[in-house]
Design a protein around this motif. Structure first.
Motif, short mmCIF file in Angstrom:
data_model
loop_
_atom_site.label_atom_id
_atom_site.label_comp_id
_atom_site.label_asym_id
_atom_site.label_seq_id
_atom_site.Cartn_x
_atom_site.Cartn_y
_atom_site.Cartn_z
N PHE A 27 20.73 46.35 16.17
CA PHE A 27 21.35 46.88 14.99
C PHE A 27 22.55 46.96 15.00
O PHE A 27 23.16 47.64 15.90
CB PHE A 27 20.70 48.28 14.43
N ASP A 28 23.48 46.25 14.03
CA ASP A 28 25.12 46.33 13.87
C ASP A 28 25.36 47.60 12.82
O ASP A 28 25.40 47.35 11.63
CB ASP A 28 25.54 44.94 13.48
N TYR A 29 26.03 48.67 13.40
CA TYR A 29 26.29 49.72 12.50
C TYR A 29 27.99 49.63 12.15
O TYR A 29 28.57 50.30 11.57
CB TYR A 29 26.10 51.01 13.28
N GLY A 30 28.40 48.43 12.70
CA GLY A 30 30.02 48.07 12.33
C GLY A 30 30.80 49.01 13.00
O GLY A 30 30.48 49.94 13.79
N ARG A 31 32.22 48.89 12.76
CA ARG A 31 33.10 49.78 13.43
C ARG A 31 33.44 50.83 12.65
O ARG A 31 33.78 50.80 11.47
CB ARG A 31 34.46 49.06 13.53
N VAL A 32 33.25 52.07 13.28
CA VAL A 32 33.07 53.19 12.26
C VAL A 32 34.49 54.02 12.24
O VAL A 32 35.07 54.26 13.34
CB VAL A 32 31.91 54.12 12.68
N SER A 33 34.79 54.40 10.88
CA SER A 33 35.99 55.48 10.93
C SER A 33 35.75 56.44 9.69
O SER A 33 34.83 56.34 9.04
CB SER A 33 37.40 54.50 10.82
N THR A 34 36.63 57.14 9.39
CA THR A 34 36.47 58.22 8.43
C THR A 34 37.62 58.28 7.50
O THR A 34 38.68 57.96 7.67
CB THR A 34 36.51 59.56 9.04
N LEU A 35 37.39 58.08 6.07
CA LEU A 35 38.08 58.05 5.15
C LEU A 35 38.69 59.41 4.77
O LEU A 35 38.28 60.37 5.24
CB LEU A 35 37.49 57.45 3.80
N PRO A 36 39.91 59.42 4.27
CA PRO A 36 40.32 60.73 3.73
C PRO A 36 39.69 61.67 3.17
O PRO A 36 39.80 62.97 3.39
CB PRO A 36 41.74 60.23 2.87
N ASP A 37 38.56 61.17 2.35
CA ASP A 37 37.92 62.02 1.48
C ASP A 37 36.57 62.49 2.55
O ASP A 37 35.62 63.14 1.75
CB ASP A 37 37.18 61.48 0.40
N GLY A 38 36.53 62.22 3.57
CA GLY A 38 35.41 62.52 4.78
C GLY A 38 34.28 61.62 4.68
O GLY A 38 33.44 61.75 5.55
N ARG A 39 34.25 60.61 3.82
CA ARG A 39 33.15 59.59 3.84
C ARG A 39 33.46 58.48 5.28
O ARG A 39 34.46 58.70 5.64
CB ARG A 39 32.98 58.96 2.48
#
Length: 347
Positions: free
Chosen positions: A79-91
Protein backbone atom coordinates in the motif's frame (compact mmCIF):
# COMPACT_ATOMS: atom_id res chain seq x y z
CA UNK A 1 5.09 -15.19 -36.05
CA UNK A 2 1.27 -15.05 -36.00
CA UNK A 3 -0.09 -14.14 -32.57
CA UNK A 4 -1.90 -17.08 -30.95
CA UNK A 5 -5.64 -16.98 -30.41
CA UNK A 6 -7.43 -17.37 -27.10
CA UNK A 7 -8.36 -20.94 -28.02
CA UNK A 8 -4.74 -21.78 -28.87
CA UNK A 9 -3.70 -20.55 -25.43
CA UNK A 10 -6.44 -22.63 -23.89
CA UNK A 11 -5.25 -25.71 -25.75
CA UNK A 12 -1.71 -25.12 -24.52
CA UNK A 13 -0.07 -24.86 -27.92
CA UNK A 14 0.57 -21.14 -27.73
CA UNK A 15 2.95 -21.25 -24.82
CA UNK A 16 4.61 -24.35 -26.20
CA UNK A 17 5.36 -22.58 -29.43
CA UNK A 18 6.42 -19.35 -27.74
CA UNK A 19 8.55 -20.76 -24.98
CA UNK A 20 9.12 -24.45 -25.50
CA UNK A 21 7.32 -24.99 -22.18
CA UNK A 22 3.61 -25.54 -22.57
CA UNK A 23 0.65 -24.41 -20.61
CA UNK A 24 -0.29 -28.00 -19.94
CA UNK A 25 -3.50 -29.57 -18.60
CA UNK A 26 -2.02 -30.33 -15.19
CA UNK A 27 -0.86 -28.38 -12.16
CA UNK A 28 2.90 -28.17 -11.72
CA UNK A 29 4.63 -30.81 -9.64
CA UNK A 30 5.68 -29.95 -6.12
CA UNK A 31 8.78 -27.85 -5.56
CA UNK A 32 9.96 -24.69 -3.88
CA UNK A 33 8.70 -21.35 -5.11
CA UNK A 34 10.38 -17.99 -4.81
CA UNK A 35 7.68 -16.18 -2.89
CA UNK A 36 5.45 -16.60 0.09
CA UNK A 37 4.12 -20.10 -0.43
CA UNK A 38 5.35 -23.41 -1.81
CA UNK A 39 5.08 -24.27 -5.47
CA UNK A 40 1.77 -26.07 -5.56
CA UNK A 41 0.83 -29.62 -6.43
CA UNK A 42 -2.71 -30.62 -7.32
CA UNK A 43 -4.23 -33.44 -9.31
CA UNK A 44 -7.89 -32.68 -8.68
CA UNK A 45 -10.31 -31.15 -11.18
CA UNK A 46 -9.22 -27.54 -11.66
CA UNK A 47 -12.07 -26.18 -13.71
CA UNK A 48 -15.31 -27.92 -12.72
CA UNK A 49 -14.97 -29.55 -16.14
CA UNK A 50 -15.67 -33.18 -15.36
CA UNK A 51 -12.11 -34.25 -14.66
CA UNK A 52 -10.30 -32.13 -17.26
CA UNK A 53 -7.76 -30.09 -15.35
CA UNK A 54 -7.10 -26.48 -16.18
CA UNK A 55 -3.76 -25.56 -17.77
CA UNK A 56 -0.88 -23.96 -15.96
CA UNK A 57 2.87 -23.63 -16.48
CA UNK A 58 5.22 -26.53 -16.00
CA UNK A 59 7.55 -26.61 -13.02
CA UNK A 60 10.50 -24.31 -13.62
CA UNK A 61 8.73 -22.20 -16.24
CA UNK A 62 7.54 -19.24 -14.21
CA UNK A 63 8.24 -15.71 -15.39
CA UNK A 64 11.25 -13.66 -14.32
CA UNK A 65 9.74 -11.36 -11.68
CA UNK A 66 13.02 -9.56 -11.09
CA UNK A 67 13.33 -8.65 -14.76
CA UNK A 68 9.70 -7.51 -14.78
CA UNK A 69 10.41 -5.25 -11.81
CA UNK A 70 7.44 -6.34 -9.68
CA UNK A 71 6.19 -9.45 -7.91
CA UNK A 72 2.47 -10.35 -7.63
CA UNK A 73 2.94 -11.79 -4.13
CA UNK A 74 4.32 -8.47 -2.93
CA UNK A 75 1.57 -6.50 -4.70
CA UNK A 76 -1.02 -8.25 -2.52
CA UNK A 77 -0.01 -6.31 0.60
CA UNK A 78 1.77 -3.28 -0.88
CA UNK A 79 0.00 0.00 0.00
CA UNK A 80 1.32 3.44 -0.98
CA UNK A 81 0.28 5.97 1.68
CA UNK A 82 2.21 8.79 0.01
CA UNK A 83 4.54 11.30 1.61
CA UNK A 84 2.70 12.56 4.70
CA UNK A 85 2.73 16.10 6.10
CA UNK A 86 0.38 18.27 8.13
CA UNK A 87 -1.46 21.31 6.78
CA UNK A 88 -1.85 24.54 8.83
CA UNK A 89 -5.46 23.58 9.61
CA UNK A 90 -4.28 20.26 11.06
CA UNK A 91 -5.45 18.11 8.18
CA UNK A 92 -3.24 15.46 6.62
CA UNK A 93 -1.63 16.12 3.24
CA UNK A 94 -0.53 13.11 1.22
CA UNK A 95 1.72 13.52 -1.82
CA UNK A 96 2.26 10.69 -4.29
CA UNK A 97 4.70 10.26 -7.17
CA UNK A 98 3.34 8.45 -10.23
CA UNK A 99 5.09 7.99 -13.56
CA UNK A 100 3.92 6.27 -16.71
CA UNK A 101 6.38 4.24 -18.77
CA UNK A 102 6.52 1.73 -21.61
CA UNK A 103 7.72 -1.69 -20.42
CA UNK A 104 8.19 -5.04 -22.11
CA UNK A 105 6.93 -7.54 -19.55
CA UNK A 106 7.09 -11.32 -19.48
CA UNK A 107 3.48 -12.21 -18.72
CA UNK A 108 3.87 -15.97 -19.26
CA UNK A 109 7.01 -18.04 -19.76
CA UNK A 110 8.54 -16.74 -23.00
CA UNK A 111 5.53 -14.53 -23.78
CA UNK A 112 6.36 -10.81 -23.81
CA UNK A 113 3.85 -8.01 -23.77
CA UNK A 114 4.50 -4.33 -24.67
CA UNK A 115 2.82 -2.81 -21.62
CA UNK A 116 2.05 0.76 -20.66
CA UNK A 117 2.40 1.08 -16.89
CA UNK A 118 2.10 3.30 -13.84
CA UNK A 119 5.33 3.06 -11.81
CA UNK A 120 6.57 0.16 -13.92
CA UNK A 121 4.07 -2.46 -12.78
CA UNK A 122 0.71 -4.03 -13.56
CA UNK A 123 -1.45 -3.08 -11.76
CA UNK A 124 -0.13 0.34 -10.77
CA UNK A 125 0.58 1.17 -7.11
CA UNK A 126 -2.24 0.81 -4.59
CA UNK A 127 -2.82 4.39 -3.43
CA UNK A 128 -4.26 4.68 0.06
CA UNK A 129 -5.50 7.52 2.25
CA UNK A 130 -8.27 8.45 4.72
CA UNK A 131 -11.45 10.35 3.94
CA UNK A 132 -10.83 14.08 4.41
CA UNK A 133 -7.11 13.98 3.59
CA UNK A 134 -5.85 16.47 1.02
CA UNK A 135 -4.23 14.61 -1.86
CA UNK A 136 -1.64 15.59 -4.44
CA UNK A 137 -0.60 13.22 -7.21
CA UNK A 138 2.52 14.36 -9.07
CA UNK A 139 2.19 12.64 -12.44
CA UNK A 140 5.07 12.49 -14.93
CA UNK A 141 4.50 10.97 -18.35
CA UNK A 142 7.64 8.99 -19.13
CA UNK A 143 5.91 7.04 -21.90
CA UNK A 144 6.20 7.60 -25.63
CA UNK A 145 2.42 8.07 -25.68
CA UNK A 146 0.04 10.70 -24.25
CA UNK A 147 -1.66 9.69 -20.99
CA UNK A 148 -3.74 10.99 -18.10
CA UNK A 149 -4.87 9.74 -14.70
CA UNK A 150 -8.61 9.60 -14.06
CA UNK A 151 -9.53 8.92 -10.42
CA UNK A 152 -12.89 7.49 -9.41
CA UNK A 153 -14.39 9.51 -6.56
CA UNK A 154 -15.35 13.15 -5.99
CA UNK A 155 -13.18 15.93 -7.41
CA UNK A 156 -13.40 19.17 -9.43
CA UNK A 157 -13.85 18.95 -13.21
CA UNK A 158 -10.35 20.22 -13.92
CA UNK A 159 -8.94 17.29 -11.92
CA UNK A 160 -10.91 14.67 -13.86
CA UNK A 161 -8.01 13.51 -16.07
CA UNK A 162 -9.95 13.47 -19.34
CA UNK A 163 -9.23 15.23 -22.64
CA UNK A 164 -10.95 18.62 -22.79
CA UNK A 165 -11.08 19.21 -19.03
CA UNK A 166 -8.38 20.93 -16.99
CA UNK A 167 -4.93 20.14 -18.34
CA UNK A 168 -6.35 17.49 -20.64
CA UNK A 169 -3.84 15.06 -22.08
CA UNK A 170 -0.35 14.95 -20.56
CA UNK A 171 2.09 14.59 -23.43
CA UNK A 172 5.33 12.56 -23.26
CA UNK A 173 7.85 14.30 -21.02
CA UNK A 174 5.23 16.54 -19.40
CA UNK A 175 4.06 16.58 -15.77
CA UNK A 176 0.94 17.63 -13.91
CA UNK A 177 -0.28 17.54 -10.30
CA UNK A 178 -3.79 16.28 -9.64
CA UNK A 179 -5.06 17.75 -6.34
CA UNK A 180 -8.32 17.16 -4.46
CA UNK A 181 -9.72 16.00 -1.13
CA UNK A 182 -10.24 12.30 -0.44
CA UNK A 183 -13.93 11.40 -0.61
CA UNK A 184 -16.07 9.38 -0.38
CA UNK A 185 -14.53 6.54 1.63
CA UNK A 186 -14.53 3.25 -0.22
CA UNK A 187 -12.69 1.15 -2.75
CA UNK A 188 -12.02 3.04 -5.96
CA UNK A 189 -9.69 2.80 -8.92
CA UNK A 190 -7.74 5.01 -11.27
CA UNK A 191 -6.78 4.60 -14.91
CA UNK A 192 -5.66 6.44 -18.01
CA UNK A 193 -8.50 8.12 -19.95
CA UNK A 194 -6.92 8.78 -23.36
CA UNK A 195 -8.43 7.38 -26.55
CA UNK A 196 -8.49 4.66 -27.65
CA UNK A 197 -9.50 4.17 -24.02
CA UNK A 198 -9.84 0.39 -24.11
CA UNK A 199 -6.27 -0.02 -25.35
CA UNK A 200 -4.78 2.38 -22.80
CA UNK A 201 -6.46 0.45 -19.99
CA UNK A 202 -5.83 -3.00 -21.47
CA UNK A 203 -2.12 -2.26 -21.86
CA UNK A 204 -1.85 -1.87 -18.08
CA UNK A 205 -2.67 1.72 -17.07
CA UNK A 206 -4.86 1.10 -14.01
CA UNK A 207 -4.57 0.70 -10.26
CA UNK A 208 -6.42 0.64 -6.94
CA UNK A 209 -7.37 3.76 -4.96
CA UNK A 210 -8.48 3.09 -1.37
CA UNK A 211 -10.05 5.80 0.79
CA UNK A 212 -10.40 4.50 4.35
CA UNK A 213 -13.34 5.63 6.50
CA UNK A 214 -12.54 8.13 9.29
CA UNK A 215 -13.15 5.37 11.84
CA UNK A 216 -10.92 2.53 10.63
CA UNK A 217 -12.34 -0.83 9.69
CA UNK A 218 -11.54 -3.75 11.99
CA UNK A 219 -7.91 -4.98 11.83
CA UNK A 220 -7.44 -7.65 9.16
CA UNK A 221 -4.94 -9.29 6.84
CA UNK A 222 -5.61 -7.00 3.89
CA UNK A 223 -5.09 -8.11 0.30
CA UNK A 224 -5.43 -6.27 -3.00
CA UNK A 225 -6.60 -8.32 -6.00
CA UNK A 226 -6.95 -6.59 -9.36
CA UNK A 227 -8.56 -8.78 -12.02
CA UNK A 228 -7.50 -8.12 -15.61
CA UNK A 229 -6.50 -9.69 -18.91
CA UNK A 230 -3.99 -9.50 -21.77
CA UNK A 231 -5.09 -9.02 -25.37
CA UNK A 232 -1.81 -10.26 -26.86
CA UNK A 233 -3.08 -10.04 -30.44
CA UNK A 234 -4.10 -6.35 -30.02
CA UNK A 235 -7.21 -7.01 -32.10
CA UNK A 236 -9.58 -5.66 -29.44
CA UNK A 237 -11.69 -8.79 -29.79
CA UNK A 238 -10.82 -10.57 -26.56
CA UNK A 239 -8.06 -11.60 -24.20
CA UNK A 240 -5.72 -14.53 -24.56
CA UNK A 241 -4.62 -14.57 -20.92
CA UNK A 242 -6.28 -13.58 -17.63
CA UNK A 243 -4.66 -12.73 -14.32
CA UNK A 244 -4.84 -11.22 -10.87
CA UNK A 245 -2.09 -8.71 -10.06
CA UNK A 246 -0.14 -9.03 -13.27
CA UNK A 247 0.81 -12.64 -13.96
CA UNK A 248 -1.51 -15.52 -14.97
CA UNK A 249 -1.50 -18.53 -12.61
CA UNK A 250 0.86 -16.77 -10.19
CA UNK A 251 -1.10 -17.75 -7.07
CA UNK A 252 -1.19 -21.34 -8.26
CA UNK A 253 2.61 -21.43 -8.13
CA UNK A 254 2.77 -19.25 -5.01
CA UNK A 255 -0.45 -19.60 -2.98
CA UNK A 256 -1.64 -16.72 -0.83
CA UNK A 257 -0.75 -17.62 2.75
CA UNK A 258 -3.26 -16.61 5.45
CA UNK A 259 -3.91 -17.69 9.03
CA UNK A 260 -6.81 -19.80 10.23
CA UNK A 261 -9.62 -17.76 11.85
CA UNK A 262 -7.89 -14.45 11.10
CA UNK A 263 -10.07 -11.83 9.40
CA UNK A 264 -9.06 -11.52 5.74
CA UNK A 265 -10.13 -8.43 3.80
CA UNK A 266 -9.84 -8.56 0.00
CA UNK A 267 -9.99 -5.34 -2.01
CA UNK A 268 -11.28 -6.79 -5.29
CA UNK A 269 -11.17 -4.63 -8.44
CA UNK A 270 -12.21 -5.54 -11.99
CA UNK A 271 -10.01 -3.75 -14.54
CA UNK A 272 -10.76 -6.24 -17.34
CA UNK A 273 -11.27 -4.88 -20.84
CA UNK A 274 -12.78 -6.64 -23.90
CA UNK A 275 -14.95 -8.95 -21.77
CA UNK A 276 -18.15 -7.53 -20.24
CA UNK A 277 -18.19 -9.46 -16.95
CA UNK A 278 -15.65 -10.91 -14.54
CA UNK A 279 -16.27 -12.91 -11.39
CA UNK A 280 -14.69 -14.15 -8.17
CA UNK A 281 -15.41 -17.49 -6.52
CA UNK A 282 -13.80 -19.05 -3.47
CA UNK A 283 -13.90 -22.73 -2.53
CA UNK A 284 -14.92 -24.04 0.88
CA UNK A 285 -15.97 -20.69 2.28
CA UNK A 286 -18.34 -17.70 2.10
CA UNK A 287 -17.56 -14.00 2.44
CA UNK A 288 -19.34 -10.80 3.38
CA UNK A 289 -19.46 -8.48 0.34
CA UNK A 290 -19.38 -4.67 0.49
CA UNK A 291 -20.01 -3.27 -3.04
CA UNK A 292 -17.65 -0.33 -3.71
CA UNK A 293 -16.82 -0.31 0.01
CA UNK A 294 -18.86 2.87 0.54
CA UNK A 295 -21.07 1.32 3.25
CA UNK A 296 -19.98 -0.38 6.46
CA UNK A 297 -22.71 -3.01 6.36
CA UNK A 298 -22.35 -5.93 3.93
CA UNK A 299 -24.86 -6.35 1.12
CA UNK A 300 -24.43 -10.07 0.63
CA UNK A 301 -23.05 -13.26 2.18
CA UNK A 302 -21.90 -15.45 -0.68
CA UNK A 303 -19.10 -17.45 -2.28
CA UNK A 304 -19.39 -15.89 -5.76
CA UNK A 305 -19.82 -12.34 -7.04
CA UNK A 306 -19.81 -10.76 -10.50
CA UNK A 307 -18.33 -7.40 -11.45
CA UNK A 308 -18.61 -5.42 -14.68
CA UNK A 309 -15.56 -3.52 -15.89
CA UNK A 310 -14.67 -0.84 -13.36
CA UNK A 311 -16.77 -2.32 -10.57
CA UNK A 312 -15.14 -3.28 -7.29
CA UNK A 313 -15.96 -4.41 -3.80
CA UNK A 314 -14.57 -5.56 -0.46
CA UNK A 315 -14.75 -9.22 0.57
CA UNK A 316 -14.33 -10.15 4.25
CA UNK A 317 -13.98 -13.71 5.50
CA UNK A 318 -12.29 -16.05 7.94
CA UNK A 319 -10.99 -19.51 7.11
CA UNK A 320 -12.13 -21.99 9.81
CA UNK A 321 -10.00 -24.84 8.43
CA UNK A 322 -6.33 -25.15 7.53
CA UNK A 323 -5.41 -26.44 4.12
CA UNK A 324 -5.49 -25.35 0.50
CA UNK A 325 -8.52 -23.59 -0.98
CA UNK A 326 -8.88 -22.52 -4.59
CA UNK A 327 -10.15 -19.16 -5.81
CA UNK A 328 -10.84 -18.29 -9.44
CA UNK A 329 -13.15 -16.67 -11.95
CA UNK A 330 -16.36 -18.65 -12.20
CA UNK A 331 -16.05 -18.35 -15.95
CA UNK A 332 -14.21 -21.58 -16.74
CA UNK A 333 -12.40 -20.19 -19.76
CA UNK A 334 -10.95 -17.31 -17.74
CA UNK A 335 -9.77 -19.73 -15.05
CA UNK A 336 -8.12 -22.04 -17.57
CA UNK A 337 -6.32 -19.08 -19.13
CA UNK A 338 -4.74 -17.88 -15.91
CA UNK A 339 -7.35 -16.46 -13.51
CA UNK A 340 -7.01 -18.98 -10.71
CA UNK A 341 -5.01 -19.40 -7.53
CA UNK A 342 -4.96 -20.90 -4.05
CA UNK A 343 -5.15 -19.76 -0.44
CA UNK A 344 -2.81 -21.71 1.85
CA UNK A 345 -4.39 -21.55 5.32
CA UNK A 346 -2.02 -22.16 8.21
CA UNK A 347 -2.20 -22.03 12.01
Amino acid sequence: MVAPSRRQFLAGGALLGAAGAAAVPAIAASGQGTGQGPRHSKTSDMSHGGGVEGPTFRLGTTVDHQANGFHPTEILRDFDYGRVSTLPDGRTLRTYEIASSDEELEIAPGVRFPAWTFNGRIPGPTLRCTEGDELRFNFTNGSDHPHTIHFHGLHPADMDGVPGAGPGVIEPGQSFTYAFDARPFGLHLYHCHVSPLAEHIARGLYGTFIIDPPTPRAPADELVMVMHGFNTTFDGEGNQLYAVNGIPFHYVHEPVRVKRNELVRIYLVNALEYDPINSFHIHGNFFEYFPTGTRLEPAEFTDTIMQAQGQRGICELRFPFTGTFMFHAHKTEFAELGWMGFFEVVE
